[in-house]
Design an enzyme around this catalytic site. Structure first.
Site, PDB file in Angstrom:
ATOM      1  N   LEU A  18       0.817  -1.207   0.000  1.00 41.36           N
ATOM      2  CA  LEU A  18       0.000   0.000   0.000  1.00 41.36           C
ATOM      3  C   LEU A  18       0.853   1.260   0.000  1.00 41.36           C
ATOM      4  O   LEU A  18       0.567   2.218  -0.730  1.00 41.36           O
ATOM      5  CB  LEU A  18      -0.935  -0.015   1.206  1.00 41.36           C
ATOM      6  CG  LEU A  18      -1.922   1.141   1.342  1.00 41.36           C
ATOM      7  CD1 LEU A  18      -2.781   1.279   0.098  1.00 41.36           C
ATOM      8  CD2 LEU A  18      -2.797   0.944   2.572  1.00 41.36           C
TER       9      LEU A  18
ATOM     10  N   TYR B  28      -3.617  -4.864  17.409  1.00 35.19           N
ATOM     11  CA  TYR B  28      -3.806  -4.089  16.181  1.00 35.19           C
ATOM     12  C   TYR B  28      -5.052  -3.211  16.278  1.00 35.19           C
ATOM     13  O   TYR B  28      -5.033  -2.034  15.897  1.00 35.19           O
ATOM     14  CB  TYR B  28      -3.914  -5.062  15.012  1.00 35.19           C
ATOM     15  CG  TYR B  28      -4.036  -4.458  13.646  1.00 35.19           C
ATOM     16  CD1 TYR B  28      -2.934  -3.917  12.991  1.00 35.19           C
ATOM     17  CD2 TYR B  28      -5.265  -4.460  12.967  1.00 35.19           C
ATOM     18  CE1 TYR B  28      -3.038  -3.398  11.712  1.00 35.19           C
ATOM     19  CE2 TYR B  28      -5.377  -3.945  11.690  1.00 35.19           C
ATOM     20  CZ  TYR B  28      -4.266  -3.408  11.069  1.00 35.19           C
ATOM     21  OH  TYR B  28      -4.382  -2.883   9.807  1.00 35.19           O
TER      22      TYR B  28
ATOM     23  N   ASP C 265      11.123   3.226   4.525  1.00 36.11           N
ATOM     24  CA  ASP C 265      10.857   1.845   4.917  1.00 36.11           C
ATOM     25  C   ASP C 265      12.089   1.328   5.642  1.00 36.11           C
ATOM     26  O   ASP C 265      13.097   2.036   5.751  1.00 36.11           O
ATOM     27  CB  ASP C 265      10.520   0.962   3.713  1.00 36.11           C
ATOM     28  CG  ASP C 265       9.478  -0.098   4.071  1.00 36.11           C
ATOM     29  OD1 ASP C 265       9.653  -0.767   5.109  1.00 36.11           O
ATOM     30  OD2 ASP C 265       8.489  -0.255   3.326  1.00 36.11           O
TER      31      ASP C 265
ATOM     32  N   ASP D 116      13.227   2.836  11.230  1.00 35.07           N
ATOM     33  CA  ASP D 116      12.041   2.390  11.951  1.00 35.07           C
ATOM     34  C   ASP D 116      11.253   3.607  12.434  1.00 35.07           C
ATOM     35  O   ASP D 116      11.779   4.436  13.177  1.00 35.07           O
ATOM     36  CB  ASP D 116      12.498   1.539  13.141  1.00 35.07           C
ATOM     37  CG  ASP D 116      11.347   0.932  13.923  1.00 35.07           C
ATOM     38  OD1 ASP D 116      10.189   1.349  13.727  1.00 35.07           O
ATOM     39  OD2 ASP D 116      11.612   0.046  14.756  1.00 35.07           O
TER      40      ASP D 116
ATOM     41  N   THR E  49      -2.051  -6.994   0.071  1.00 31.64           N
ATOM     42  CA  THR E  49      -0.607  -6.785   0.128  1.00 31.64           C
ATOM     43  C   THR E  49       0.032  -8.003   0.781  1.00 31.64           C
ATOM     44  O   THR E  49      -0.650  -8.930   1.219  1.00 31.64           O
ATOM     45  CB  THR E  49      -0.252  -5.533   0.944  1.00 31.64           C
ATOM     46  OG1 THR E  49      -0.607  -5.767   2.323  1.00 31.64           O
ATOM     47  CG2 THR E  49      -0.989  -4.300   0.442  1.00 31.64           C
TER      48      THR E  49
ATOM     49  N   LYS F 120      -5.043   0.865  16.120  1.00 33.78           N
ATOM     50  CA  LYS F 120      -5.794   1.597  15.102  1.00 33.78           C
ATOM     51  C   LYS F 120      -6.828   2.537  15.721  1.00 33.78           C
ATOM     52  O   LYS F 120      -7.102   3.619  15.192  1.00 33.78           O
ATOM     53  CB  LYS F 120      -6.455   0.618  14.134  1.00 33.78           C
ATOM     54  CG  LYS F 120      -5.464  -0.154  13.276  1.00 33.78           C
ATOM     55  CD  LYS F 120      -4.512   0.775  12.514  1.00 33.78           C
ATOM     56  CE  LYS F 120      -3.653   0.034  11.528  1.00 33.78           C
ATOM     57  NZ  LYS F 120      -2.730   0.944  10.793  1.00 33.78           N
TER      58      LYS F 120
ATOM     59  N   ASN G 222       1.819   5.056   6.899  1.00 33.18           N
ATOM     60  CA  ASN G 222       1.349   3.751   6.453  1.00 33.18           C
ATOM     61  C   ASN G 222       2.047   2.589   7.148  1.00 33.18           C
ATOM     62  O   ASN G 222       1.500   1.503   7.237  1.00 33.18           O
ATOM     63  CB  ASN G 222       1.546   3.635   4.931  1.00 33.18           C
ATOM     64  CG  ASN G 222       1.275   2.244   4.422  1.00 33.18           C
ATOM     65  OD1 ASN G 222       0.133   1.801   4.336  1.00 33.18           O
ATOM     66  ND2 ASN G 222       2.338   1.519   4.094  1.00 33.18           N
TER      67      ASN G 222
END
Length: 311
Positions: free
Chosen positions: A21, A164, A40, A65, A198, A168, A92
């Site tokens: 993504l 997670y 990245d 990181d 992905t 979020k 992202n």
């Protein structure tokens, strides 16, 4: 391309952009004219930067990181020193450590919260410092866009993703706070909840079953919305949450009060709470709670109307 959609002269930072993504988002922003700082952890950042340059765009790679607090400042500095401005931040980067709550280890929790939530906060803080100073120097609002990556997991409370889902939810709250705190400086912050096929989501979504055309879960579909939210055309969009996949973009509404219970006197007694609340919740179904399971009806609506192309 209309001027309101052009990103020519703008600089974007995209985290987790070495693949999937993030890569699609970086390419979309570059196609709109933005210079891109590609972040990245590994070589993917350099590969995507080279891909943008090969297509005639401008890009540079910064590996690191995002949960390292100092990286945020490095990314902003790279944008300004290399391309002359810092205008767009797309957060992202993320990881998965899926476990049920009874199997969740401390490291499973810490790693996901660290990369997702702290990573979003670190870059947002660095960008905010830059934009606030720029606004003071300019004597008024400046251009700035933040697009954060949340997830439907926070809406549903995904049972296999307590870490997670919590991260979020935190990112959504961070987005709302950022939108309110920075709007006076001209900054717009929004969150997206994407479904995209992905490497990170391969196990959840499987392979593309579509016979022809663009994969309904193609990252490029999400990247189009990110490109739009990063543009001047989205200037009046702030503090919003979008679910995006297939050929659909859904705007989420704010939570609302379902009911209010008041004590007869100055404070509730346990007996009065039992009298009011127990019958109210009697027989309520397992999905009739704060979780937004109704979002799943987006697909049911498409099936009911026959409008399923790209869903």
């Amino acid at each position: 391309m209309t001027e309101s959609l052009s990103l020519t002269g703008r600089t974007a930072v995209v985290t987790g952009a070495g693949a999937g993504l993030g890569r699609a988002e970086a390419l979309a922003l570059a196609a709109a004219g933005a210079a891109v700082v590609v972040n990245d952890m590994g070589d993917g950042a350099h590969e995507v930067a080279a891909e943008i340059a090969a297509a005639g765009g401008r890009a540079t790679a910064v590996t690191g990181d995002v949960s390292d607090w100092s990286l945020g400042a490095r990314l902003v500095h790279e944008a300004v020193s290399t391309f002359g401005s810092m205008d767009i931040l797309v957060n992202n980067a993320g990881i998965l450590r899926d476990k049920m709550i009874f199997n969740l280890s401390e490291s499973d929790w810490d790693d996901v919260i660290r990369v997702h939530l702290k990573g979003h906060a670190a870059t947002s803080r660095a960008a905010a410092v830059h934009w606030r100073e720029a606004s003071k120097a300019a004597g008024g609002p400046v251009y700035g866009r933040i697009v954060n990556t949340s997830s439907e997991a926070f809406l549903f409370g995904s049972p296999g993703q307590p870490n997670y889902s919590a991260a979020k939810a935190g990112i959504t709250a961070l987005t709302l706070s950022t939108a309110q705190g920075l709007s006076r400086y001209g900054i717009r912050a929004n969150a997206i909840c994407p479904r995209a096929r992905t490497a990170m989501t391969a196990e959840a979504f499987g392979e593309n079953a579509a016979d022809t055309g663009l994969d309904p879960l193609s990252p490029e579909r999400v990247a189009t919305l990110v490109r739009y939210l990063s543009s001047p055309a989205a200037d009046e969009i702030n503090g919003q949450v979008f679910v995006v996949y297939g050929k659909m973009v859904a705007l989420m509404a704010a939570p609302k009060v379902e009911n209010r219970f008041d004590a007869a006197g100055s404070a509730f007694s346990p007996e009065e709470l039992e009298e009011l609340l127990t019958p109210y919740f009697a027989g309520r179904g397992p999905y009739e709670n704060y979780a937004a399971f109704s979002v799943a009806d987006l697909e049911k609506f498409a099936l009911a109307t026959g409008d399923t192309a790209g869903v």
